[in-house]
Design a protein around this motif. Structure first.
Motif, short mmCIF file in Angstrom:
data_model
loop_
_atom_site.label_atom_id
_atom_site.label_comp_id
_atom_site.label_asym_id
_atom_site.label_seq_id
_atom_site.Cartn_x
_atom_site.Cartn_y
_atom_site.Cartn_z
N PHE A 73 -13.25 -5.73 -13.99
CA PHE A 73 -12.36 -5.35 -12.89
C PHE A 73 -11.15 -4.85 -13.19
O PHE A 73 -10.51 -4.04 -12.84
CB PHE A 73 -12.22 -6.64 -12.01
N ALA A 74 -10.27 -5.68 -14.17
CA ALA A 74 -8.96 -5.26 -14.66
C ALA A 74 -8.91 -3.71 -15.35
O ALA A 74 -8.06 -2.93 -15.12
CB ALA A 74 -8.56 -6.31 -15.60
N ILE A 75 -9.99 -3.55 -16.18
CA ILE A 75 -9.98 -2.05 -16.92
C ILE A 75 -10.25 -1.15 -15.78
O ILE A 75 -9.51 -0.03 -15.91
CB ILE A 75 -10.95 -2.32 -17.81
N VAL A 76 -11.16 -1.28 -14.80
CA VAL A 76 -11.50 -0.36 -13.95
C VAL A 76 -10.34 -0.18 -12.98
O VAL A 76 -9.82 1.05 -12.81
CB VAL A 76 -12.77 -0.65 -13.07
N LYS A 77 -9.66 -1.19 -12.63
CA LYS A 77 -8.48 -1.16 -11.62
C LYS A 77 -7.31 -0.48 -12.27
O LYS A 77 -6.49 0.58 -11.84
CB LYS A 77 -8.01 -2.50 -11.26
N ALA A 78 -7.13 -0.62 -13.95
CA ALA A 78 -6.04 0.36 -14.54
C ALA A 78 -6.42 1.56 -14.60
O ALA A 78 -5.32 2.52 -14.66
CB ALA A 78 -6.24 -0.45 -16.03
N PHE A 79 -7.57 1.87 -14.90
CA PHE A 79 -7.93 3.45 -14.84
C PHE A 79 -7.96 3.96 -13.84
O PHE A 79 -7.80 5.51 -13.70
CB PHE A 79 -9.24 3.51 -16.01
N LEU A 80 -8.47 3.38 -12.73
CA LEU A 80 -8.70 4.15 -11.47
C LEU A 80 -7.59 4.06 -10.44
O LEU A 80 -8.10 3.73 -9.28
CB LEU A 80 -10.15 3.82 -10.91
N ARG A 81 -6.54 4.01 -10.90
CA ARG A 81 -5.36 4.21 -9.78
C ARG A 81 -5.39 5.14 -8.84
O ARG A 81 -5.51 6.30 -9.38
CB ARG A 81 -4.03 3.85 -10.36
N GLU A 82 -5.43 4.95 -7.27
CA GLU A 82 -5.28 6.13 -6.65
C GLU A 82 -4.04 6.55 -6.33
O GLU A 82 -3.00 5.97 -6.33
CB GLU A 82 -6.03 5.51 -5.27
N ALA A 83 -3.78 7.90 -6.47
CA ALA A 83 -2.60 8.52 -6.03
C ALA A 83 -2.18 8.18 -4.68
O ALA A 83 -3.01 8.47 -3.61
CB ALA A 83 -2.43 10.04 -6.34
N LYS A 84 -1.11 7.57 -4.42
CA LYS A 84 -0.50 7.58 -2.83
C LYS A 84 -0.37 8.99 -2.28
O LYS A 84 0.33 9.48 -3.06
CB LYS A 84 0.51 6.46 -2.84
N PRO A 85 -0.72 8.95 -1.13
CA PRO A 85 -0.61 10.34 -0.36
C PRO A 85 0.89 10.45 -0.07
O PRO A 85 1.58 9.64 0.42
CB PRO A 85 -1.40 10.43 0.71
N ALA A 86 1.60 11.73 -0.40
CA ALA A 86 2.95 11.91 0.15
C ALA A 86 3.20 11.70 1.66
O ALA A 86 2.28 11.90 2.31
CB ALA A 86 3.48 13.27 -0.19
N PRO A 87 4.11 11.10 2.26
CA PRO A 87 4.22 10.82 3.42
C PRO A 87 4.45 12.40 4.30
O PRO A 87 5.04 13.24 3.74
CB PRO A 87 5.73 9.98 3.64
N ALA A 88 4.13 12.28 5.40
CA ALA A 88 4.19 13.54 6.08
C ALA A 88 5.76 14.06 6.46
O ALA A 88 6.54 13.20 6.70
CB ALA A 88 3.39 13.52 7.56
N PRO A 89 5.97 15.30 6.23
CA PRO A 89 7.47 15.48 6.44
C PRO A 89 7.80 15.32 7.94
O PRO A 89 6.84 15.75 8.83
CB PRO A 89 7.62 17.12 6.25
N THR A 90 9.06 14.91 7.87
CA THR A 90 9.61 14.45 9.35
C THR A 90 11.15 15.12 9.82
O THR A 90 11.37 15.64 8.63
CB THR A 90 9.63 13.07 9.94
N GLN A 91 11.29 15.32 10.90
CA GLN A 91 12.75 15.58 11.16
C GLN A 91 13.22 14.44 12.32
O GLN A 91 12.32 13.95 12.76
CB GLN A 91 12.75 17.06 11.88
N THR A 92 14.52 14.62 12.56
CA THR A 92 15.05 13.73 13.38
C THR A 92 15.63 14.53 14.63
O THR A 92 16.60 15.50 14.57
CB THR A 92 16.13 12.74 12.78
N CYS A 93 15.53 14.03 15.81
CA CYS A 93 16.04 14.45 17.17
C CYS A 93 17.62 14.22 16.89
O CYS A 93 18.07 13.33 16.99
CB CYS A 93 15.26 13.82 18.18
N PRO A 94 18.41 15.39 16.98
CA PRO A 94 19.81 15.30 17.26
C PRO A 94 20.53 14.66 18.28
O PRO A 94 21.49 13.82 18.17
CB PRO A 94 20.37 16.71 17.04
N GLN A 95 19.70 14.36 19.22
CA GLN A 95 19.93 13.79 20.60
C GLN A 95 19.96 12.31 20.44
O GLN A 95 20.57 11.43 20.73
CB GLN A 95 19.43 14.38 21.88
N CYS A 96 18.68 11.96 20.39
CA CYS A 96 17.98 10.48 20.51
C CYS A 96 17.98 9.78 19.35
O CYS A 96 17.21 8.71 19.10
CB CYS A 96 16.98 10.48 21.53
N LEU A 97 17.81 10.52 18.23
CA LEU A 97 17.49 10.21 16.83
C LEU A 97 16.16 9.67 16.53
O LEU A 97 15.58 8.76 15.60
CB LEU A 97 18.52 9.01 16.33
#
Length: 134
Positions: free
Chosen positions: A84-108
């Motif tokens: 388990f430890a060896i497999v977990k060390a070798f098969l780390r999943e890449a975390k997906p990048a967060p979706a790009p966002t923007q902020t509303c200038p009026q209400c944030l």
């Protein structure tokens, strides 16, 4: 006839993933020997130092060799944990990048980068693929 049979066999190996399975079995056997060596040569001596004196694997309860069964059970748990430890060390999943966002200038309000109007206050926002979180 022999050429036809050889061609069918080759197709079987390639289409049914038999070749990949054979490679997996061979690599699995070699990996099993490595893990067994790790357990036998490094982990079990430590367990032997911690365990009570004497050869605990020879303990009998009537006609049953209880110590041997307990030892095999302990070996299985240790091997499973090491695998388990060896497999977990070798098969780390890449975390997906967060979706790009923007902020509303009026209400944030945080909005998707492609939004052109705020979902909270309905004000127009820059929008488009270049509008990223600030």
């Amino acid at each position: 006839m022999v050429k036809n049979l050889a061609g069918e066999f080759r197709d079987f190996l390639l289409k049914q993933n038999a070749l990949a399975l054979a490679v997996g079995v061979v690599i699995g056997a070699a990996f099993g020997r490595i893990v067994s060596g790790l357990v036998d040569d490094f982990i079990m001596p430590i367990v032997g130092l911690v365990s009570p004196g004497g050869d605990w694997r020879q303990v009998k309860l009537g006609p049953f060799l209880v110590g041997d069964f307990a030892g095999r059970l302990l070996d299985f748990v240790i091997v499973a944990a090491v695998v388990f430890a060896i497999v977990k060390a070798f098969l780390r999943e890449a975390k997906p990048a967060p979706a790009p966002t923007q902020t509303c200038p009026q209400c944030l309000e945080v909005l998707p980068a492609a939004a052109t109007r705020c979902r909270a206050c309905a004000q127009p926002v820059a929008g488009g693929p270049t509008a990223l979180a600030r």
